[in-house]
Design an enzyme around this catalytic site. Structure first.
Site, short mmCIF file in Angstrom:
data_model
loop_
_atom_site.label_atom_id
_atom_site.label_comp_id
_atom_site.label_asym_id
_atom_site.label_seq_id
_atom_site.Cartn_x
_atom_site.Cartn_y
_atom_site.Cartn_z
CG ASP A 1 0.08 0.49 23.48
OD1 ASP A 1 0.14 0.44 24.72
OD2 ASP A 1 -0.03 1.56 22.84
CG ASP B 1 8.73 11.32 15.33
OD1 ASP B 1 7.94 12.01 14.65
OD2 ASP B 1 9.20 10.25 14.91
#
Length: 399
Positions: free
Chosen positions: A85, A238
């Site tokens: 990214d 997560d």
């Protein structure tokens, strides 16, 4: 609240003592060497996707890509997927060249840049799993850009998943290569050693659940999809995935003797931003998932209690508030203001035992205990504020 925190720390200390004395850690019930021999004998190697999400990682991109490409697994049975990214055009070219270098050496490397940062890390991981070649993979290993797994990492994780079809995640611990860089990194090491040696081990041994650390772990892709995939609704994507997968009935195992090298933040600014995410995100996830946890019919009442009370309320919220209000406000007030009286057990014994239980996992830094206490007390204001922001979903909740 201080008693809640003290009892939780005492409970985990007792569990760890029992686990060590009886040799009943979550992963020791598996005969890893026998599993590895069976895998080599049958040569039925599963296809593994290795994801490396990165964003302008100039200092470490070569190390992470090189470590992933050097894993000792049949070269036709794993794919290294670099999810880039980055916004620096020069760095984008460098990362792509590094991927091409390993491709020419016979490693199946897929370079996947994005022209946007939608969903940040969760968005990148989600897009990566949707690639056509990823659909042929059974497992996915995830490493942040500063993580360097040893060559045998897959051999020490995949067999657990093959042996037990109910396992959704195998998590390794972290090994800090720059722990001795400065006092800040030494103090971080003390806190994180407790997290891995106690919190993760207790969760794995008692409930087959713990929070995924976002890296240095291997997921069964079916478990990820069953849980609804990666979501970017909080800064702890997560943990979000781990809780949802657990509610679907998937089990986790923490392999405490498998460590993956990484770096700790070495500047206070970077550490402060990290702690804002790690304090705000869990509180916000607690707000979003409490009802879902209570209404879930697939998990036991004990697991619901563990999730709501121990995992979220005490460890992610109460721990910050107690450190700040009790240690930074109430105890100093009892010293400075004669009218404020605290019983000796509450003022001395409980704080002392709680502190020692937290710091004992890093014996080499025990002489830094006073500095660690002062540092944790200073950070508690920032962490408490971040937890409140997460609970009420204030402006900085997704920062």
């Amino acid at each position: 609240m201080s008693i809640m925190l003290f009892l939780e720390r005492l409970y985990m200390a007792l569990i760890i003592m029992c686990v060590k004395l009886l040799g009943r850690k979550g992963y020791t019930k598996y005969k890893l060497e026998a599993l590895k021999e069976g895998l080599k004998r049958n040569k039925s190697y599963p296809m593994v996707l290795i994801q490396i999400p990165m964003y302008n990682e100039k200092e470490v991109y070569k190390l992470s890509i090189g470590a992933a490409c050097a894993l000792s697994w049949p070269s036709d049975r794993f794919i290294v997927q670099v999810l880039d990214d980055s916004t620096n055009e020069f760095l984008i070219d460098l990362v792509e060249l590094e991927c091409q270098k390993w491709t020419e050496m016979g490693v199946n490397v897929k370079y996947e840049p994005r022209n946007n940062r939608n969903g940040y890390k969760a968005g990148a991981l989600r897009v990566g799993l949707k690639k056509q070649y990823a659909k042929d993979c059974e497992f996915v290993a995830i490493f942040d850009a500063d993580f360097q797994p040893e060559e045998d990492f897959l051999w020490r994780t995949i067999p657990y998943l093959l042996e037990n079809p109910e396992l959704g995640l195998v998590q390794a611990r972290w090994k800090f290569v720059n722990a001795d860089e400065c006092l800040l990194t030494r103090l971080q090491e003390m806190s994180l050693d407790y997290h891995f040696s106690v919190e993760q081990e207790v969760g794995s041994s008692t409930c087959s659940f713990f929070g995924f650390n976002g890296t240095a772990g291997v997921w069964r892709i079916r478990a990820v999809n069953d849980a609804g995939g990666w979501k970017d609704r909080t800064t702890v994507e997560d943990m979000d995935l781990a809780v949802r997968a657990s509610l679907k009935g998937w089990k986790f195992v923490f392999v405490g003797d498998l460590a993956v090298k990484n770096e700790l933040p070495s500047t206070f600014k970077a550490y402060r931003y990290q702690q804002h995410r790690w304090s705000c995100g869990p509180a916000n996830l607690f707000r979003k998932m409490t009802k879902e946890i209570i209404c879930c019919e697939r998990v036991s009442l004990w697991k619901k209690f563990h999730l709501i009370y121990a995992f979220f309320l005490v460890r992610k919220i109460v721990a910050h508030w107690v450190t700040f209000f009790f240690y930074c406000v109430i105890i100093p007030a009892s010293v400075l203001v004669p009218e404020v009286h605290l019983p000796k057990p509450l003022a001395i014994y409980i704080p002392a035992i709680t502190t020692i239980l937290n710091a004992i996992c890093t014996p080499r830094s025990f002489h830094l205990l006073i500095f660690w206490i002062l540092f944790e007390n200073v950070m508690s204001l920032h962490q408490s504020k971040a937890a409140i922001i997460g609970l009420i979903e204030a402006n900085r909740v997704n920062e």
